[in-house]
Scaffold this motif. Sequence first.
Motif, short mmCIF file in Angstrom:
data_model
loop_
_atom_site.label_atom_id
_atom_site.label_comp_id
_atom_site.label_asym_id
_atom_site.label_seq_id
_atom_site.Cartn_x
_atom_site.Cartn_y
_atom_site.Cartn_z
N ASP A 161 0.83 -1.20 -0.04
CA ASP A 161 0.14 -0.05 0.01
C ASP A 161 0.94 1.31 0.09
O ASP A 161 0.46 2.25 -0.59
CB ASP A 161 -0.87 0.00 1.34
CG ASP A 161 -2.03 -1.08 1.05
OD1 ASP A 161 -2.10 -1.41 0.00
OD2 ASP A 161 -2.74 -1.18 2.13
N ALA A 162 2.09 1.07 0.62
CA ALA A 162 2.95 2.34 0.70
C ALA A 162 3.54 2.58 -0.62
O ALA A 162 3.89 3.74 -1.04
CB ALA A 162 4.05 2.25 1.89
N LYS A 183 8.26 4.72 12.77
CA LYS A 183 7.81 5.37 11.60
C LYS A 183 8.94 5.02 10.34
O LYS A 183 10.19 5.50 10.62
CB LYS A 183 7.57 6.62 11.69
CG LYS A 183 7.08 7.41 10.42
CD LYS A 183 6.55 8.81 10.75
CE LYS A 183 6.17 9.65 9.35
NZ LYS A 183 6.10 11.08 9.93
N VAL A 184 8.43 4.50 9.40
CA VAL A 184 9.50 3.82 8.45
C VAL A 184 9.06 4.59 6.85
O VAL A 184 7.97 4.22 6.69
CB VAL A 184 9.53 2.41 8.32
CG1 VAL A 184 10.61 1.87 7.31
CG2 VAL A 184 10.23 1.89 9.74
N LEU A 185 9.95 5.33 6.41
CA LEU A 185 9.63 5.63 5.07
C LEU A 185 10.03 4.29 3.88
O LEU A 185 11.08 3.92 3.77
CB LEU A 185 10.49 6.87 4.59
CG LEU A 185 10.33 7.28 3.16
CD1 LEU A 185 8.82 7.73 2.83
CD2 LEU A 185 11.11 8.29 2.70
N VAL A 186 8.86 3.85 3.10
CA VAL A 186 9.17 2.64 2.31
C VAL A 186 9.04 3.43 0.79
O VAL A 186 7.95 3.87 0.36
CB VAL A 186 8.13 1.62 2.56
CG1 VAL A 186 8.40 0.44 1.57
CG2 VAL A 186 8.17 1.31 3.89
N SER A 187 9.92 3.12 0.01
CA SER A 187 9.91 3.59 -1.23
C SER A 187 10.35 2.61 -2.45
O SER A 187 11.04 1.81 -2.02
CB SER A 187 10.59 4.73 -1.63
OG SER A 187 12.08 4.71 -1.25
N ARG A 246 12.89 0.02 -0.79
CA ARG A 246 14.10 0.66 0.16
C ARG A 246 13.44 1.18 1.40
O ARG A 246 12.37 1.67 1.07
CB ARG A 246 15.15 1.65 -0.52
CG ARG A 246 14.46 2.73 -1.31
CD ARG A 246 15.13 3.69 -2.27
NE ARG A 246 16.19 4.46 -1.24
CZ ARG A 246 17.40 4.40 -1.18
NH1 ARG A 246 18.13 3.86 -2.30
NH2 ARG A 246 18.12 4.91 -0.33
N ILE A 247 14.12 1.18 2.48
CA ILE A 247 13.45 1.84 3.45
C ILE A 247 14.39 2.96 4.43
O ILE A 247 15.75 2.84 3.99
CB ILE A 247 13.19 0.66 4.64
CG1 ILE A 247 14.46 0.26 5.33
CG2 ILE A 247 12.09 -0.15 4.28
CD1 ILE A 247 14.10 -0.93 6.45
N SER A 248 13.80 3.77 4.88
CA SER A 248 14.68 4.72 5.54
C SER A 248 14.06 4.88 6.86
O SER A 248 12.77 5.11 7.11
CB SER A 248 14.49 6.25 4.77
OG SER A 248 14.98 7.22 5.35
N LEU A 249 14.74 4.85 8.02
CA LEU A 249 14.55 4.98 9.27
C LEU A 249 14.68 6.34 9.96
O LEU A 249 15.46 7.20 9.29
CB LEU A 249 15.44 4.07 10.17
CG LEU A 249 15.39 2.79 9.89
CD1 LEU A 249 16.54 1.85 10.64
CD2 LEU A 249 13.90 2.01 9.85
N TYR A 278 4.87 6.23 4.41
CA TYR A 278 5.31 5.87 5.72
C TYR A 278 4.27 4.74 6.02
O TYR A 278 3.01 4.76 5.85
CB TYR A 278 5.00 7.16 6.71
CG TYR A 278 6.26 8.22 6.34
CD1 TYR A 278 7.48 8.26 6.92
CD2 TYR A 278 5.76 9.32 5.64
CE1 TYR A 278 8.34 8.96 6.47
CE2 TYR A 278 6.65 10.18 5.22
CZ TYR A 278 8.13 10.19 5.96
OH TYR A 278 9.10 11.24 5.62
N ILE A 279 4.96 3.83 6.97
CA ILE A 279 4.35 2.87 7.67
C ILE A 279 4.82 2.58 9.04
O ILE A 279 5.82 3.20 9.36
CB ILE A 279 4.31 1.50 6.91
CG1 ILE A 279 5.85 1.06 6.86
CG2 ILE A 279 3.78 1.35 5.52
CD1 ILE A 279 6.11 -0.40 6.64
#
Length: 125
Positions: free
Chosen positions: A11-12, A108-112, A122-125, A36-37
């Motif tokens: 979904d992200a 909170k994690v950014l998923v792209s 990829r994820i960004s913390l 964000y998830i």
Amino acid sequence: MKTLLKKKIEDAIVERQEPKGYGDNPEQLETVTYGYIYVTTDELNQIVKSRRCRDINLSTNLGGYTEESIKNDEYYRHAFNVHVDLTKKTAKRIISNFSDIYDDKLIKVLVSTSYYDEGKFRISL
């Protein structure tokens, strides 16, 4: 990975149109493939271990306060963004340390989507 977690990620990163939100025309739509998830430390560990997770980085904004902004309880704009690429081993160690202290908190994690590998992210913390 569990089905609910897979659904959160899908979904992200699904391609969609969203308002730009800044600039001269903030209502202008742009195509985005990130979101964000919120996950537990166990779920984040599963994401990092996943073969679909291509890159992991830790990012933050470095900024500062002025005496006036402290009095007014305002944040002074950040000076610059810092992004540090992590290996999976380092990410697992950070998550482990975090889970020892904050096991009940959500992260909170950014998923792209990955630029290089279709079907990966990829994820960004």
